[in-house]
Design a protein around this motif. Sequence first.
Motif, PDB file in Angstrom:
ATOM      1  N   LEU A  83       0.822  -1.212   0.000  1.00  0.00           N
ATOM      2  CA  LEU A  83       0.000   0.000   0.000  1.00  0.00           C
ATOM      3  C   LEU A  83       0.860   1.268   0.000  1.00  0.00           C
ATOM      4  N   ALA A  84       1.974   1.238   0.730  1.00  0.00           N
ATOM      5  CA  ALA A  84       2.880   2.390   0.754  1.00  0.00           C
ATOM      6  C   ALA A  84       3.488   2.615  -0.630  1.00  0.00           C
ATOM      7  N   GLN A  85       3.896   1.530  -1.275  1.00  0.00           N
ATOM      8  CA  GLN A  85       4.466   1.639  -2.617  1.00  0.00           C
ATOM      9  C   GLN A  85       3.415   2.111  -3.616  1.00  0.00           C
ATOM     10  N   ALA A  86       2.180   1.636  -3.453  1.00  0.00           N
ATOM     11  CA  ALA A  86       1.080   2.076  -4.320  1.00  0.00           C
ATOM     12  C   ALA A  86       0.828   3.576  -4.140  1.00  0.00           C
ATOM     13  N   GLY A  87       0.855   4.033  -2.879  1.00  0.00           N
ATOM     14  CA  GLY A  87       0.685   5.461  -2.605  1.00  0.00           C
ATOM     15  C   GLY A  87       1.769   6.293  -3.265  1.00  0.00           C
ATOM     16  N   LEU A  88       2.999   5.786  -3.221  1.00  0.00           N
ATOM     17  CA  LEU A  88       4.122   6.476  -3.848  1.00  0.00           C
ATOM     18  C   LEU A  88       3.940   6.532  -5.366  1.00  0.00           C
ATOM     19  N   MET A  89       3.452   5.443  -5.939  1.00  0.00           N
ATOM     20  CA  MET A  89       3.236   5.396  -7.390  1.00  0.00           C
ATOM     21  C   MET A  89       2.103   6.336  -7.812  1.00  0.00           C
ATOM     22  N   PHE A  90       1.072   6.447  -6.985  1.00  0.00           N
ATOM     23  CA  PHE A  90       0.009   7.414  -7.270  1.00  0.00           C
ATOM     24  C   PHE A  90       0.534   8.847  -7.172  1.00  0.00           C
ATOM     25  N   TYR A  91       1.458   9.076  -6.239  1.00  0.00           N
ATOM     26  CA  TYR A  91       2.089  10.402  -6.110  1.00  0.00           C
ATOM     27  C   TYR A  91       2.898  10.729  -7.367  1.00  0.00           C
ATOM     28  N   ILE A  92       3.656   9.743  -7.863  1.00  0.00           N
ATOM     29  CA  ILE A  92       4.437   9.931  -9.093  1.00  0.00           C
ATOM     30  C   ILE A  92       3.497  10.190 -10.273  1.00  0.00           C
ATOM     31  N   TYR A  93       2.416   9.424 -10.321  1.00  0.00           N
ATOM     32  CA  TYR A  93       1.396   9.607 -11.364  1.00  0.00           C
ATOM     33  C   TYR A  93       0.884  11.049 -11.368  1.00  0.00           C
ATOM     34  N   HIS A  94       0.606  11.562 -10.169  1.00  0.00           N
ATOM     35  CA  HIS A  94       0.106  12.938 -10.047  1.00  0.00           C
ATOM     36  C   HIS A  94       1.173  13.945 -10.481  1.00  0.00           C
ATOM     37  N   SER A  95       2.447  13.673 -10.143  1.00  0.00           N
ATOM     38  CA  SER A  95       3.549  14.564 -10.532  1.00  0.00           C
ATOM     39  C   SER A  95       3.681  14.636 -12.054  1.00  0.00           C
ATOM     40  N   ILE A  96       3.544  13.494 -12.703  1.00  0.00           N
ATOM     41  CA  ILE A  96       3.624  13.469 -14.175  1.00  0.00           C
ATOM     42  C   ILE A  96       2.444  14.226 -14.769  1.00  0.00           C
ATOM     43  N   LYS A  97       1.286  14.070 -14.163  1.00  0.00           N
ATOM     44  CA  LYS A  97       0.063  14.720 -14.659  1.00  0.00           C
ATOM     45  C   LYS A  97       0.190  16.239 -14.640  1.00  0.00           C
ATOM     46  N   GLN A  98       0.997  16.781 -13.712  1.00  0.00           N
ATOM     47  CA  GLN A  98       1.165  18.228 -13.592  1.00  0.00           C
ATOM     48  C   GLN A  98       1.977  18.830 -14.736  1.00  0.00           C
ATOM     49  N   ILE A  99       2.698  17.994 -15.483  1.00  0.00           N
ATOM     50  CA  ILE A  99       3.501  18.500 -16.601  1.00  0.00           C
ATOM     51  C   ILE A  99       2.554  18.964 -17.707  1.00  0.00           C
ATOM     52  N   ASP A 100       2.723  20.202 -18.113  1.00  0.00           N
ATOM     53  CA  ASP A 100       1.831  20.825 -19.096  1.00  0.00           C
ATOM     54  C   ASP A 100       2.505  20.841 -20.468  1.00  0.00           C
ATOM     55  N   GLU A 101       2.061  19.954 -21.349  1.00  0.00           N
ATOM     56  CA  GLU A 101       2.668  19.878 -22.676  1.00  0.00           C
ATOM     57  C   GLU A 101       2.273  21.045 -23.587  1.00  0.00           C
ATOM     58  N   THR A 102       1.317  21.862 -23.133  1.00  0.00           N
ATOM     59  CA  THR A 102       0.931  23.041 -23.922  1.00  0.00           C
ATOM     60  C   THR A 102       1.701  24.292 -23.496  1.00  0.00           C
ATOM     61  N   ALA A 103       2.554  24.154 -22.478  1.00  0.00           N
ATOM     62  CA  ALA A 103       3.333  25.307 -21.996  1.00  0.00           C
ATOM     63  C   ALA A 103       4.395  25.679 -23.028  1.00  0.00           C
ATOM     64  N   PRO A 104       4.896  26.919 -22.988  1.00  0.00           N
ATOM     65  CA  PRO A 104       6.005  27.303 -23.870  1.00  0.00           C
ATOM     66  C   PRO A 104       7.192  26.353 -23.679  1.00  0.00           C
ATOM     67  N   THR A 105       7.992  26.214 -24.717  1.00  0.00           N
ATOM     68  CA  THR A 105       9.057  25.211 -24.735  1.00  0.00           C
ATOM     69  C   THR A 105       9.982  25.290 -23.526  1.00  0.00           C
ATOM     70  N   THR A 106      10.432  26.497 -23.176  1.00  0.00           N
ATOM     71  CA  THR A 106      11.365  26.653 -22.049  1.00  0.00           C
ATOM     72  C   THR A 106      10.732  26.195 -20.740  1.00  0.00           C
ATOM     73  N   GLU A 107       9.513  26.626 -20.518  1.00  0.00           N
ATOM     74  CA  GLU A 107       8.794  26.231 -19.290  1.00  0.00           C
ATOM     75  C   GLU A 107       8.537  24.725 -19.265  1.00  0.00           C
ATOM     76  N   HIS A 108       8.159  24.195 -20.417  1.00  0.00           N
ATOM     77  CA  HIS A 108       7.888  22.764 -20.530  1.00  0.00           C
ATOM     78  C   HIS A 108       9.149  21.948 -20.258  1.00  0.00           C
ATOM     79  N   LEU A 109      10.273  22.415 -20.776  1.00  0.00           N
ATOM     80  CA  LEU A 109      11.562  21.759 -20.546  1.00  0.00           C
ATOM     81  C   LEU A 109      11.900  21.756 -19.056  1.00  0.00           C
ATOM     82  N   LEU A 110      11.679  22.888 -18.386  1.00  0.00           N
ATOM     83  CA  LEU A 110      11.963  22.979 -16.949  1.00  0.00           C
ATOM     84  C   LEU A 110      11.093  22.013 -16.146  1.00  0.00           C
TER      85      LEU A 110
END
Length: 200
Positions: A83-110
């Motif tokens: 369950l702890a590992q699953a929670g960590l994986m859901f946290y990683i999932y959420h972190s990836i979801k925050q990446i905005d592919e519509t952002a300007p290139t420099t911001e997206h790269l950061l």
Amino acid sequence: MQEFEELKHIWQQSTSASQPGSLPNVSKASALTKTKLQRTQRNGAICLVLTALFIAGLGFWGGFNFKYWYTYAAMALVCVICLAQAGLMFYIYHSIKQIDETAPTTEHLLQWEAYYTSRQRLIRWNGPLYFLLLSLAMGLYLWEVLARASGQFQLVSLSIYLGWMVIAYFYLGKKVLKKEEQRIMDIIEHLKQLEMQLKE
């Protein structure tokens, strides 16, 4: 060359207007990478939750009638680890979801670079800790389960378990992480090259 100049002009207009924008092929590649990474984390987390529920079900209704409390404690520990590992994986999932592919290139790269850095930090301690805790829990569980078995059966069982853990950690785990890292580095390098070209 004319096509590139047109694309450069479009990109510069979108960034100067302070609106999210990047070239379509970059957005598509980033979105695809993002989707694959999210799917891996989400599916892994779901499998771990189901595993924890299955083991808990066996502990309550399996009718094993273990003699020692620590055998049940080992099963509970495996559930907690899953369950702890699953929670960590859901946290990683959420972190990836925050990446905005519509952002300007420099911001997206950061955003991708920040995710990559945090992911590398996480991998350094999470993998070894997960491996050690799971091995400890399984060792406690097998202590009673294999107690009445013959020495030969104990040796074979432990060899199979340890062999599988070594393969899972040092081969399969490293292979999955390497594939993930390659996907992230590909998109980062692509964005860096694009950023340099558009600055020329």
